[in-house]
Enzyme design. Structure first.
Site, PDB file in Angstrom:
ATOM      1  N   ALA A 168       0.812  -1.218   0.000  1.00  0.00           N
ATOM      2  CA  ALA A 168       0.000   0.000   0.000  1.00  0.00           C
ATOM      3  C   ALA A 168       0.844   1.266   0.000  1.00  0.00           C
ATOM      4  CB  ALA A 168      -0.928   0.006   1.209  1.00  0.00           C
ATOM      5  N   ALA A 224       1.519   2.834   3.556  1.00  0.00           N
ATOM      6  CA  ALA A 224       2.333   2.133   4.551  1.00  0.00           C
ATOM      7  C   ALA A 224       3.658   2.809   4.891  1.00  0.00           C
ATOM      8  CB  ALA A 224       2.567   0.692   4.109  1.00  0.00           C
ATOM      9  N   ARG A 232      -0.728  -9.197  -4.017  1.00  0.00           N
ATOM     10  CA  ARG A 232      -1.326 -10.144  -4.968  1.00  0.00           C
ATOM     11  C   ARG A 232      -0.333 -10.495  -6.074  1.00  0.00           C
ATOM     12  NH1 ARG A 232      -5.844 -12.270  -2.559  1.00  0.00           N
ATOM     13  NH2 ARG A 232      -7.325 -10.661  -1.943  1.00  0.00           N
ATOM     14  N   TYR A 265      -1.281 -13.378   0.952  1.00  0.00           N
ATOM     15  CA  TYR A 265      -1.779 -12.789   2.198  1.00  0.00           C
ATOM     16  C   TYR A 265      -1.825 -13.839   3.314  1.00  0.00           C
ATOM     17  CZ  TYR A 265      -3.436  -8.658  -0.436  1.00  0.00           C
ATOM     18  OH  TYR A 265      -3.517  -7.531  -1.210  1.00  0.00           O
ATOM     19  N   LEU A 322      -5.512  -2.557   3.488  1.00  0.00           N
ATOM     20  CA  LEU A 322      -6.220  -2.984   2.280  1.00  0.00           C
ATOM     21  C   LEU A 322      -7.437  -2.091   2.035  1.00  0.00           C
ATOM     22  CD1 LEU A 322      -6.085  -6.845   2.903  1.00  0.00           C
ATOM     23  CD2 LEU A 322      -4.800  -5.571   1.163  1.00  0.00           C
ATOM     24  N   HIS A 339     -11.233  -5.069   4.626  1.00  0.00           N
ATOM     25  CA  HIS A 339     -10.798  -4.948   6.017  1.00  0.00           C
ATOM     26  C   HIS A 339     -11.315  -6.101   6.871  1.00  0.00           C
ATOM     27  CE1 HIS A 339      -9.802  -0.346   6.127  1.00  0.00           C
ATOM     28  NE2 HIS A 339      -9.021  -1.044   5.324  1.00  0.00           N
ATOM     29  N   LYS A 373      -8.448   2.911   8.944  1.00  0.00           N
ATOM     30  CA  LYS A 373      -9.812   3.370   9.070  1.00  0.00           C
ATOM     31  C   LYS A 373     -10.429   3.601   7.692  1.00  0.00           C
ATOM     32  CE  LYS A 373      -7.163   6.165   9.515  1.00  0.00           C
ATOM     33  NZ  LYS A 373      -5.899   6.183   8.738  1.00  0.00           N
ATOM     34  N   ARG A 377     -11.090   4.430  -4.169  1.00  0.00           N
ATOM     35  CA  ARG A 377     -12.060   5.295  -3.485  1.00  0.00           C
ATOM     36  C   ARG A 377     -13.355   5.463  -4.266  1.00  0.00           C
ATOM     37  NH1 ARG A 377      -6.958   6.980  -3.002  1.00  0.00           N
ATOM     38  NH2 ARG A 377      -6.113   7.478  -0.947  1.00  0.00           N
ATOM     39  N   ASP A 437     -13.859   7.429   3.023  1.00  0.00           N
ATOM     40  CA  ASP A 437     -12.432   7.717   2.904  1.00  0.00           C
ATOM     41  C   ASP A 437     -12.015   8.903   3.769  1.00  0.00           C
ATOM     42  OD1 ASP A 437      -9.789   7.455   1.542  1.00  0.00           O
ATOM     43  OD2 ASP A 437     -10.327   9.440   0.823  1.00  0.00           O
TER      44      ASP A 437
END
Length: 399
Positions: free
Chosen positions: A39, A42, A64, A88, A104, A109, A127, A198, A210
């Site tokens: 991500a 991160a 992936r 994963y 993710l 989530h 979140k 999003r 978001d």
């Protein structure tokens, strides 16, 4: 000049090259984190903050695409990587990993947090916690049943800036809260195009999910309560999928802040595609929390990422206006932190303290996470869009 130097220093240490701490040889092995997904968030949220925490190692990443996982691991100096359709789960099954960071897409989530908890890992969960409040309840139920730490990563709450703004309100200096406004709105172009997660309904997309979860959380934190009602909610619908909002404005009421005061009037604004003025002049992001009280007001600019720059403007009725900054806690508080610690670094400190059985200086529990998700759903209902689709995943061992 000193302000500019301070800004550059904070940004350098917070996001580029934090000081490396000395390691206590008697402290034992550090907590090893695994990241689900390569991500973009991160590095700021975990990888860089971990460099300045002696008790944290970012140990593995899964994606992936195994080539992407390998490139990501090499770029950020992560020792192990997993990839492909089983990547994963292979990361979750790694016995060396203690904690999972789950950044993710929202719609994933629930599934992968449940799997991480089932594998015995503590979870730092981006979140919003899930697509529905019911998902959030189930995740916390499983965490509690297994004695594991689960934290919804509202990182801004751990920073001294928002805590100082709340302390001013709680002190009674300005009297009861009359109204409150919180916004997180970005100019068009900051968020990606049509392939961005999003704007994907099945992945839990939408502005209220978001960026809207932040001002909702902020309203609840500063008022020390959850809303009593959604009076109205208006969504700007994404032209290519009207189930998605690119912006939402909601008016709410909150319970009175003191027994003799009226209900609090609240306005929430979120938008990740604010159009330019006159069609070509970009707008400045609106990242503001503003509270009007009986005897004055307080405004916190940039409550989401205050380490870069923020201001707390206090306007007492009949008194002198003052501006405060709170990059670290007062020395007398004996709370940990440095001026350059980002919100994420403060959050990581609290998460590690919780996992290690210590008392963190700030914490967000299950009730907070569930309530925020409940009111996201209620705002979506009021806007006519409805909740995001609940996950169909079931964990066999819990059925």
């Amino acid at each position: 000049m000193s302000s500019l130097i301070g800004l550059l220093k904070r940004c350098h240490f917070a996001f580029l090259s934090p000081p490396v701490p000395s390691v206590d040889a008697e402290a034992g092995p550090p907590l090893k984190f695994g990241i689900l997904g390569a991500a973009a968030i991160a590095p700021a949220a975990l990888i860089t903050p971990a460099k300045s925490h002696a008790d944290v190692v970012v140990f593995a990443v899964a994606a992936r695409d195994i080539k992407r996982a390998e490139e990501y691991a090499k770029k950020y100096g992560i020792p192990k990587y997993y990839g492909g359709t089983t990547g994963y789960q292979e990361l979750l099954d790694d016995p060396e990993i203690d904690c999972i960071y789950n950044p993710l897409p929202n719609g994933l989530h629930y599934e992968w947090t449940m799997k991480a908890l089932a594998a015995g890992k503590h979870v730092l969960l981006e979140k919003p916690s899930g697509d529905t409040a019911e998902e959030t309840r189930r995740m916390f139920d499983l965490a509690e049943s297994k004695g594991l730490v689960l934290l919804e990563a509202f990182h801004y709450r751990f920073h001294p800036a928002i805590q100082r703004a709340k302390a001013i309100l709680d002190s009674g200096e300005l009297g009861a809260i009359k109204s409150i406004y919180a916004s997180l709105a970005f100019p068009r172009g900051i968020i990606g195009g049509d392939n961005d997660i999003r704007v994907k309904y099945d992945l839990g997309g939408g502005a209220m999910m978001d960026c809207g979860c932040y001002p909702l959380s902020c309203l609840r934190y500063l008022t020390s309560s959850s809303p009593s009602a959604v009076l109205s909610a208006t969504a700007i619908r994404y032209p290519k999928d009207p189930r998605i909002d690119t912006g939402t404005t909601a008016t709410l009421t909150f319970p009175p802040s003191t027994p003799d005061s009226p209900p609090i009037e609240a306005t929430l604004r979120c938008d990740f595609s604010v159009p330019p003025r006159l069609g070509f002049i970009p707008r400045w992001p609106d990242i503001t929390a503003r509270v009007t009280c009986e005897r004055g007001s307080v405004e916190l600019f940039n409550f989401v990422m205050p380490v870069i720059y923020h201001s707390i403007t206090v306007c007492p009725e009949g008194g002198a206006v003052r501006t405060e900054k709170a990059y670290s806690f007062p020395k007398e508080s004996e709370r940990k932190g440095e001026d350059w610690w980002s919100t994420y670094r403060y959050q990581l400190e609290a998460f590690v303290d919780k996992v290690r059985g210590r008392t963190p200086h700030m914490w967000l529990d299950r009730d907070d996470a569930v309530a925020n998700m409940e009111w996201i759903e209620k705002i979506y209902d009021a806007s006519g869009l409805g909740s995001r689709p609940q996950s169909e995943f079931t964990l066999p061992d819990t059925e």
